[in-house]
Scaffold this motif. Sequence first.
Motif, PDB file in Angstrom:
ATOM      1  N   UNK A 135       1.594  -1.380  -0.130  1.00 32.54           N
ATOM      2  CA  UNK A 135      -0.329   0.064  -0.037  1.00 32.54           C
ATOM      3  C   UNK A 135       0.893   1.565  -0.227  1.00 32.54           C
ATOM      4  N   UNK A 136       2.029   1.165   0.503  1.00 31.69           N
ATOM      5  CA  UNK A 136       2.962   2.239   0.956  1.00 31.69           C
ATOM      6  C   UNK A 136       3.361   3.187  -0.347  1.00 31.69           C
ATOM      7  N   UNK A 137       2.991   2.056  -1.301  1.00 28.68           N
ATOM      8  CA  UNK A 137       3.625   2.002  -2.780  1.00 28.68           C
ATOM      9  C   UNK A 137       2.586   2.610  -3.350  1.00 28.68           C
ATOM     10  N   UNK A 138       1.581   2.366  -3.272  1.00 30.55           N
ATOM     11  CA  UNK A 138       0.468   2.993  -4.791  1.00 30.55           C
ATOM     12  C   UNK A 138      -0.094   3.850  -4.610  1.00 30.55           C
ATOM     13  N   UNK A 139      -0.671   5.157  -5.482  1.00 30.54           N
ATOM     14  CA  UNK A 139      -0.835   6.486  -6.205  1.00 30.54           C
ATOM     15  C   UNK A 139      -2.796   5.865  -5.536  1.00 30.54           C
ATOM     16  N   UNK A 140      -3.242   6.778  -4.985  1.00 25.23           N
ATOM     17  CA  UNK A 140      -4.728   6.350  -4.399  1.00 25.23           C
ATOM     18  C   UNK A 140      -5.158   7.432  -4.535  1.00 25.23           C
ATOM     19  N   UNK A 141      -5.976   7.975  -5.547  1.00 26.59           N
ATOM     20  CA  UNK A 141      -7.441   9.089  -5.805  1.00 26.59           C
ATOM     21  C   UNK A 141      -8.703   8.628  -6.441  1.00 26.59           C
ATOM     22  N   UNK A 142      -8.545   9.870  -5.065  1.00 21.37           N
ATOM     23  CA  UNK A 142      -9.769   9.399  -4.239  1.00 21.37           C
ATOM     24  C   UNK A 142     -11.444  11.251  -4.278  1.00 21.37           C
ATOM     25  N   UNK A 143     -12.523  10.695  -4.321  1.00 18.34           N
ATOM     26  CA  UNK A 143     -13.383  11.591  -5.417  1.00 18.34           C
ATOM     27  C   UNK A 143     -13.768  11.769  -6.492  1.00 18.34           C
ATOM     28  N   UNK A 144     -13.955  13.157  -7.184  1.00 19.42           N
ATOM     29  CA  UNK A 144     -14.597  12.851  -8.175  1.00 19.42           C
ATOM     30  C   UNK A 144     -13.595  12.574  -9.474  1.00 19.42           C
ATOM     31  N   UNK A 145     -12.618  11.281  -9.685  1.00 18.53           N
ATOM     32  CA  UNK A 145     -12.431  11.095 -10.446  1.00 18.53           C
ATOM     33  C   UNK A 145     -13.158  10.278 -11.133  1.00 18.53           C
ATOM     34  N   UNK A 146     -13.028  10.001 -12.448  1.00 18.71           N
ATOM     35  CA  UNK A 146     -14.335   9.198 -12.832  1.00 18.71           C
ATOM     36  C   UNK A 146     -14.111   7.659 -12.825  1.00 18.71           C
ATOM     37  N   UNK A 147     -12.702   7.453 -12.453  1.00 14.91           N
ATOM     38  CA  UNK A 147     -12.857   5.535 -11.456  1.00 14.91           C
ATOM     39  C   UNK A 147     -11.571   5.738  -9.953  1.00 14.91           C
ATOM     40  N   UNK A 148     -12.495   6.409  -9.517  1.00 13.51           N
ATOM     41  CA  UNK A 148     -11.546   6.625  -8.186  1.00 13.51           C
ATOM     42  C   UNK A 148     -10.734   5.338  -8.009  1.00 13.51           C
ATOM     43  N   UNK A 149      -9.598   4.657  -7.354  1.00 15.42           N
ATOM     44  CA  UNK A 149      -8.776   3.760  -7.291  1.00 15.42           C
ATOM     45  C   UNK A 149      -7.876   3.559  -6.896  1.00 15.42           C
ATOM     46  N   UNK A 150      -6.562   3.218  -6.331  1.00 13.04           N
ATOM     47  CA  UNK A 150      -5.563   2.990  -6.251  1.00 13.04           C
ATOM     48  C   UNK A 150      -4.906   2.700  -7.785  1.00 13.04           C
ATOM     49  N   UNK A 151      -3.532   3.329  -8.190  1.00 19.89           N
ATOM     50  CA  UNK A 151      -3.246   3.262  -9.436  1.00 19.89           C
ATOM     51  C   UNK A 151      -1.523   2.382  -8.761  1.00 19.89           C
ATOM     52  N   UNK A 152      -1.265   1.699  -9.134  1.00 23.02           N
ATOM     53  CA  UNK A 152       0.694   1.643  -9.413  1.00 23.02           C
ATOM     54  C   UNK A 152       0.900   1.806  -9.838  1.00 23.02           C
ATOM     55  N   UNK A 153       2.291   1.922  -8.876  1.00 20.75           N
ATOM     56  CA  UNK A 153       3.609   3.697  -8.973  1.00 20.75           C
ATOM     57  C   UNK A 153       4.828   2.559 -10.323  1.00 20.75           C
ATOM     58  N   UNK A 154       4.926   3.912 -11.250  1.00 18.71           N
ATOM     59  CA  UNK A 154       5.758   3.909 -11.946  1.00 18.71           C
ATOM     60  C   UNK A 154       6.804   4.709 -12.169  1.00 18.71           C
ATOM     61  N   UNK A 155       8.257   4.093 -12.427  1.00 17.14           N
ATOM     62  CA  UNK A 155       9.146   5.729 -12.150  1.00 17.14           C
ATOM     63  C   UNK A 155       8.659   6.777 -13.182  1.00 17.14           C
ATOM     64  N   UNK A 156       8.987   7.760 -12.982  1.00 23.59           N
ATOM     65  CA  UNK A 156       8.978   8.568 -13.252  1.00 23.59           C
ATOM     66  C   UNK A 156       7.273   8.963 -13.704  1.00 23.59           C
ATOM     67  N   UNK A 157       6.578   8.600 -13.231  1.00 22.33           N
ATOM     68  CA  UNK A 157       4.564   8.842 -13.775  1.00 22.33           C
ATOM     69  C   UNK A 157       5.093  10.480 -12.779  1.00 22.33           C
ATOM     70  N   UNK A 158       3.903  10.989 -13.434  1.00 17.78           N
ATOM     71  CA  UNK A 158       3.609  12.221 -12.960  1.00 17.78           C
ATOM     72  C   UNK A 158       2.355  12.349 -13.255  1.00 17.78           C
ATOM     73  N   UNK A 159       1.841  13.737 -12.352  1.00 18.27           N
ATOM     74  CA  UNK A 159       0.225  13.446 -12.438  1.00 18.27           C
ATOM     75  C   UNK A 159      -0.650  13.744 -13.257  1.00 18.27           C
ATOM     76  N   UNK A 160       0.023  13.927 -14.779  1.00 20.27           N
ATOM     77  CA  UNK A 160      -1.130  13.707 -16.478  1.00 20.27           C
ATOM     78  C   UNK A 160      -0.996  12.277 -16.293  1.00 20.27           C
ATOM     79  N   UNK A 161      -0.574  11.099 -15.836  1.00 16.04           N
ATOM     80  CA  UNK A 161       0.239   9.659 -16.063  1.00 16.04           C
ATOM     81  C   UNK A 161      -1.420   9.080 -14.935  1.00 16.04           C
ATOM     82  N   UNK A 162      -1.551   9.796 -13.881  1.00 17.54           N
ATOM     83  CA  UNK A 162      -2.398   8.730 -12.661  1.00 17.54           C
ATOM     84  C   UNK A 162      -3.335   9.845 -12.706  1.00 17.54           C
TER      85      UNK A 162
END
Length: 217
Positions: free
Chosen positions: A129-156
């Motif tokens: 869990x400590x390595x996952x990015x979590x998106x909550x609220x008014x996203x189309x599909x709020x969920x956790x995203x597995x981090x990848x090296x050099x990931x940006x907000x746009x990628x998420x």
Amino acid sequence: MYKKGNAMDNKALTKVLSVVSFVSFMLLGCSSNPLPTATLHPSDTKEITSYKYLIGAGDVVNIFVWRNPEVSGTFVVRPDGMITTSLVEDIPASGKTPTELARSIEGILATYLRDPVVTVTVNNFVGPFSEQIRVIGEATNPRFVNYKKNMTLLDVMIQVGGLTEFADGNDAVLVRIEDGNQVQYDVFIDDLIRNGDITANVDVLPGDIIVIPETWF
């Protein structure tokens, strides 16, 4: 009839008072015994250049022991972070890099085998869990995203399908654990994905939480 009605009214009143007392007791009990705040499990990654993948529950690990196919195999990391191999039970795996796990298994197998050489690879990447990015609220599909090296907000945001029509993307915040404290950063998602302002894109790190509120009309 009048007296009977009074008796029924008294019974009904007694029931109502009992219910009110019970609810008040429950509310009082809840308010006086709050659950403790969730334990923080910050990522070890502090900079995008220092990221290393860590194994987590649900990952499928392939363990190859050179010249010992009978103890090699594919294993799933259990919810408690352990794996069980054909020779050894309860090997801690979660939170380790594949290389760290390989060295750990070599040390364990040295009791049974002479100079074991182990290689570990990972399939079905989940990570802790400590390595996952979590998106909550008014996203189309709020969920956790597995981090990848050099990931940006746009990628998420691409991973979660963008914003809903009711999202206030420019009032969103990114929550990050720094030195044991929660730090909030303003992010401008409307500018980024609705207006095409690439300067609003920012780097993200493992463990980040992105909170997107609903707009108020």
